[in-house]
Design an enzyme around this catalytic site. Structure first.
Site, mmCIF file in Angstrom:
data_model
loop_
_atom_site.group_PDB
_atom_site.id
_atom_site.type_symbol
_atom_site.label_atom_id
_atom_site.label_comp_id
_atom_site.label_asym_id
_atom_site.label_seq_id
_atom_site.Cartn_x
_atom_site.Cartn_y
_atom_site.Cartn_z
ATOM 1 N N ARG A 138 -59.899 11.252 25.533
ATOM 2 C CA ARG A 138 -59.278 11.291 24.299
ATOM 3 C C ARG A 138 -59.702 11.221 22.995
ATOM 4 O O ARG A 138 -60.084 10.597 23.004
ATOM 5 C CB ARG A 138 -57.673 11.818 24.589
ATOM 6 N N TYR A 192 -64.252 16.390 28.671
ATOM 7 C CA TYR A 192 -64.055 15.067 29.055
ATOM 8 C C TYR A 192 -62.408 15.538 29.101
ATOM 9 O O TYR A 192 -61.019 16.147 29.164
ATOM 10 C CB TYR A 192 -63.184 14.410 28.756
ATOM 11 N N LYS A 242 -52.286 17.321 29.178
ATOM 12 C CA LYS A 242 -51.404 16.662 27.905
ATOM 13 C C LYS A 242 -51.244 17.698 26.541
ATOM 14 O O LYS A 242 -49.870 18.005 26.277
ATOM 15 C CB LYS A 242 -52.881 16.144 27.407
ATOM 16 N N HIS A 276 -43.937 11.341 28.918
ATOM 17 C CA HIS A 276 -45.066 10.901 29.356
ATOM 18 C C HIS A 276 -44.560 9.325 29.964
ATOM 19 O O HIS A 276 -44.489 9.310 29.720
ATOM 20 C CB HIS A 276 -46.456 9.958 28.197
ATOM 21 N N SER A 321 -50.849 5.339 27.861
ATOM 22 C CA SER A 321 -51.772 5.110 28.747
ATOM 23 C C SER A 321 -52.063 4.248 29.566
ATOM 24 O O SER A 321 -52.713 3.239 28.515
ATOM 25 C CB SER A 321 -53.045 6.525 27.829
ATOM 26 N N CYS A 339 -51.822 1.746 31.059
ATOM 27 C CA CYS A 339 -49.840 1.079 30.806
ATOM 28 C C CYS A 339 -49.673 0.786 32.103
ATOM 29 O O CYS A 339 -48.549 0.552 31.952
ATOM 30 C CB CYS A 339 -49.280 0.973 29.757
ATOM 31 N N ASP A 359 -47.359 11.058 35.613
ATOM 32 C CA ASP A 359 -47.827 10.874 34.224
ATOM 33 C C ASP A 359 -47.062 11.713 33.560
ATOM 34 O O ASP A 359 -47.298 11.144 32.399
ATOM 35 C CB ASP A 359 -48.664 11.627 34.128
ATOM 36 N N ARG A 383 -61.510 8.282 35.980
ATOM 37 C CA ARG A 383 -60.733 8.995 36.901
ATOM 38 C C ARG A 383 -61.401 9.458 37.818
ATOM 39 O O ARG A 383 -62.088 10.255 38.098
ATOM 40 C CB ARG A 383 -60.106 9.547 35.169
HETATM 41 P P1 GTP Z 1 -53.149 6.966 32.167
HETATM 42 O O1 GTP Z 1 -53.641 8.100 32.842
HETATM 43 O O2 GTP Z 1 -53.501 6.420 31.231
HETATM 44 O O3 GTP Z 1 -51.461 7.622 31.461
HETATM 45 O O4 GTP Z 1 -52.474 5.877 32.863
HETATM 46 P P2 GTP Z 1 -51.238 4.817 33.423
HETATM 47 O O5 GTP Z 1 -49.931 4.197 32.652
HETATM 48 O O6 GTP Z 1 -51.173 5.735 34.894
HETATM 49 O O7 GTP Z 1 -52.000 3.516 34.257
HETATM 50 P P3 GTP Z 1 -52.357 3.374 35.525
HETATM 51 O O8 GTP Z 1 -51.372 2.678 36.395
HETATM 52 O O9 GTP Z 1 -53.303 3.604 35.686
HETATM 53 O O10 GTP Z 1 -52.940 1.597 34.820
HETATM 54 C C1 GTP Z 1 -53.960 1.412 34.238
HETATM 55 C C2 GTP Z 1 -54.425 0.417 33.842
HETATM 56 O O11 GTP Z 1 -53.420 -1.077 33.737
HETATM 57 C C3 GTP Z 1 -54.988 -0.282 35.633
HETATM 58 O O12 GTP Z 1 -56.955 -0.597 35.440
HETATM 59 C C4 GTP Z 1 -54.388 -1.030 36.401
HETATM 60 O O13 GTP Z 1 -54.716 -2.322 37.208
HETATM 61 C C5 GTP Z 1 -53.506 -1.770 34.998
HETATM 62 N N1 GTP Z 1 -52.074 -2.128 35.271
HETATM 63 C C6 GTP Z 1 -50.924 -1.209 36.067
HETATM 64 N N2 GTP Z 1 -49.687 -2.029 36.140
HETATM 65 C C7 GTP Z 1 -50.224 -3.298 36.082
HETATM 66 C C8 GTP Z 1 -49.523 -4.197 35.844
HETATM 67 O O14 GTP Z 1 -48.410 -4.750 36.416
HETATM 68 N N3 GTP Z 1 -49.898 -5.810 35.938
HETATM 69 C C9 GTP Z 1 -51.208 -5.870 35.255
HETATM 70 N N4 GTP Z 1 -51.342 -6.888 34.560
HETATM 71 N N5 GTP Z 1 -51.890 -4.629 35.132
HETATM 72 C C10 GTP Z 1 -51.694 -3.217 35.811
HETATM 73 C C1 SPV Z 2 -53.401 9.985 29.437
HETATM 74 O O1 SPV Z 2 -54.276 9.649 28.723
HETATM 75 O O2 SPV Z 2 -52.709 9.100 29.299
HETATM 76 C C2 SPV Z 2 -53.702 9.774 30.882
HETATM 77 C C3 SPV Z 2 -55.347 10.957 30.588
HETATM 78 O O3 SPV Z 2 -53.187 10.507 31.576
HETATM 79 S S1 SPV Z 2 -55.663 12.284 29.911
HETATM 80 O O4 SPV Z 2 -55.857 13.301 30.651
HETATM 81 O O5 SPV Z 2 -57.341 12.219 29.232
HETATM 82 O O6 SPV Z 2 -54.948 12.037 28.804
HETATM 83 MN MN MN Z 3 -51.145 10.105 30.757
#
Ligand code: GTP
Ligand code: SPV
Ligand code: MN
Length: 593
Positions: A69, A197, A206, A226, A248, A250, A277, A376
């Site tokens: 983004r 993207y 989003k 979110h 994002s 996290c 999400d 992704r």
């Molecule tokens: P968006 O799709 O961008 O909104 O992200 P999201 O909040 O769904 O994040 P996601 O669960 O995909 O995690 C992002 C990264 O954080 C990945 O590389 C995970 O492996 C890492 N991660 C997730 N949960 C944990 C955790 O509990 N501990 C640690 N150390 N890393 C984590």
């Molecule tokens: C984020 O960035 O929080 C995502 C991926 O979930 S995107 O759809 O690119 O915003």
């Molecule tokens: Mn997101």
């Protein structure tokens, strides 16, 4: 497909402007999707993957300059600049339309313009909102078919009204300097150019489900957030639902699909995924808030996803999935990314298409990753082994708790609970987190990200805080509000808490707090668990470390208070007085530590 003059005029207007060779209406038929996939493969936009190992899956690379983004190029074009607020970029709507029209004019010559009627939320549900996206990208069409409910039925539901979100996307020539992601909340319109993207072009996500929907929710008395939504099934079969707002990359996808440690599984605990999400939340029966996931698929972060950290996400990607910017294994036409629990392929291309082997170094001696850190997968939600049976419930699920969280090496403890709804809104508003690869720009910089909505709030964030306070006032059984942090690090920069499945131990405490079955310690920032109340059964984790990550440090928090004071100044007189009051109280209490 429709006689609706508003829609026909909308399509005609942009057809005249972009001048595509053809216009194709997407009907979501298997035949049409197959043809589009074949066309994408023929043009090289897509690669077909191994049909035995990854049936129905395809591979895609975006341009190297177009992998995340772009917050600096994202605009909220309200008529009055003031209404976009201090946290959004603003452009005058008429100027913006003219500027983007000028850049994208004639850009679809030699291309096809697709018209995608889609729904966010189950078609016909009281939560559902409809949209029509115009795009010249097959990749966007195929992603929208997974991520949203694309159907001609949407046109029937819109009927002869003008009540749908107009989504305009043109790739133009993926020119970074002329990339714009613009939102016109007062016109129900989104206009995105020069990107291919995900978050910039899958306009249902989003752009619509957060930026436009947050504005709609503000006007109509509901909330677009979110947030993940999960259900915790207890041994007695009862399911409690929790929403979680993390910035994002996290951990939302991971928490939403968590597999509890053996100790919990043996007792009969189970996690059910409703969404990973986005949550749309409104008041429902029993004076409670209810949430739906308006999406129909996952657009999840690939790196770090493996059989141990998130087996459910991995399972979700084994069929009918689109992989974007991961490494490509030429030997068996499969995919790979950093953190997958399989050795790196030896005959591979990296996400840029270059020949690649693990350990390859760039000119500065830095390791070149096989997959982009923000690579992704786009997977149908139906693939998810732990999908909640309530996913399609048009009324949503009742929310017992809301959890905020971010990446904080220091400051925020593993978990704490807000004293009440108002304090909870304050806790959400003071969230900060380290930036990630999900947006372009520096990674690892701590910034304020209230409710994980900083990049996604479609109006003045001071008004947004007030809206949160107002929604709380309307419901009798307010969800309890918490803050978590899985990312505290030790002196070597290593994560202290094991995270992932073990986050169940924190959810367990949260549920017990909601049910009033466990005590807590009152601190200046809120209620903290007594260390012995976090169940460490079956986990080799010393009590001292737990105490360390539950620590609330005076100097750190005085620093936080100073930071928040500075941040709050941005909002001027649109900052709710309640939040100023909460900040004063925090300051006073932290001084007593
Ligand atoms: P968006 O799709 O961008 O909104 O992200 P999201 O909040 O769904 O994040 P996601 O669960 O995909 O995690 C992002 C990264 O954080 C990945 O590389 C995970 O492996 C890492 N991660 C997730 N949960 C944990 C955790 O509990 N501990 C640690 N150390 N890393 C984590
Ligand atoms: C984020 O960035 O929080 C995502 C991926 O979930 S995107 O759809 O690119 O915003
Ligand atoms: Mn997101």
């Amino acid at each position: 497909m429709t006689n609706n003059q508003f829609i026909l005029n909308f399509v005609k207007k942009y057809q005249d402007l972009f001048q595509p060779d053809n216009v194709v209406w997407i009907d979501a038929s298997k035949q049409q999707s197959k043809e589009l996939t074949s066309e994408g493969i023929a043009t090289g936009e897509l690669k077909k993957l191994n049909n035995k190992l990854l049936p129905g899956c395809v591979y895609h690379r975006t341009a190297v300059n177009d992998v995340a983004r772009v917050e600096h190029a994202t605009y909220i074009c309200s008529k009055d600049k003031e209404n976009a607020g201090p946290t959004n970029n603003w452009m005058d709507p008429q100027e913006c339309y003219a500027k983007l029209d000028g850049i994208a004019k004639g850009s679809m010559k030699g291309r096809t313009m697709y018209v995608i009627p889609f729904s966010m939320g189950k078609i016909g549900s009281p939560f559902a909102k409809y949209g029509i996206e115009l795009t010249d990208s097959i990749y966007v069409v195929l992603n929208m078919l997974i991520m949203t409910r694309v159907s001609p039925k949407v046109l029937d539901k819109i009927g002869d009204t003008d009540n749908y979100v107009k989504c305009i996307h043109a790739k133009v020539n993926i020119d970074e300097k002329n990339r714009y992601i613009c939102h016109f909340p007062e016109d129900n319109t989104i206009y995105s150019i020069n990107s291919g993207y995900g978050g910039n072009v899958l306009l249902g996500k989003k752009c619509f489900a957060l930026r436009i929907a947050s504005f709609q929710g503000w006007k109509e008395g509901w909330m677009a957030e979110h947030m993940l939504i999960l259900g915790v099934e207890k041994p007695n079969g009862e399911v409690k639902y929790i929403c979680g707002a993390f910035p994002s990359a996290c951990g939302k996808t991971n928490l939403a699909m968590l597999i509890p440690p053996d100790y919990y599984t043996e007792k009969g605990y189970k996690i059910w995924t409703v969404g990973d999400d986005i949550a749309w939340i409104r008041k429902g029966r029993g004076g409670q808030l209810y949430a739906i996931n308006p999406e129909n698929g996952f657009f999840g972060v690939a790196p770090g996803t493996n059989r141990k950290t998130n087996p459910n996400a991995l399972a979700s990607t084994r069929r009918n999935t689109i992989f974007t910017n991961v490494a490509y294994n030429k030997a068996d036409k499969t995919v790979w990314w950093e953190g997958l629990d399989q050795p790196a392929p030896t005959n591979a291309e990296d996400w840029k298409g270059n020949k690649w082997t693990e350990g390859k170094l760039d000119d500065n001696g830095k390791k070149i990753p096989g997959a982009n850190p923000n690579s992704r997968f786009t997977a149908p939600i139906k693939n998810c082994p732990c999908l909640s049976k309530e996913f399609e419930n048009p009324k949503g699920v009742p929310i017992s708790a809301i959890v905020f969280g971010g990446r904080r090496a220091k400051a925020a403890p593993l978990v704490y609970q807000a004293r009440d709804w108002k304090h909870g809104v304050f806790v959400g508003s003071i969230m900060a987190s380290e930036t990630t690869a999900a947006a372009s720009g520096a990674v690892g910089v701590v910034r304020h990200d209230p409710m994980a909505m900083l990049p996604f709030c479609g109006y003045h964030m001071g008004d947004y805080f007030q809206h949160w306070l107002d929604v709380g006032k309307k419901v009798k059984n307010q969800p309890k509000i918490f803050n978590v942090n899985w990312f505290r690090t030790d002196e070597n920069g290593k994560f202290i808490w094991p995270g992932f499945g073990d986050n169940m131990r924190v959810l367990d405490w949260i549920i017990s707090r909601c049910e009033g079955t466990v005590d807590a310690v009152e601190t200046p920032i809120g209620f903290l668990p007594k260390p012995e109340d976090i169940n460490l059964e079956g986990l080799d984790f010393p009590m001292e470390k737990l105490e360390q990550i539950l620590d609330v440090d005076k100097a750190t928090w005085l620093n936080e208070v100073a930071d928040i004071t500075e941040f709050y100044k941005k909002f001027g007189d649109r900052l709710p007085r309640e939040l100023t009051k909460q900040l004063k109280e925090l300051k006073k209490k932290v001084k007593t530590l």
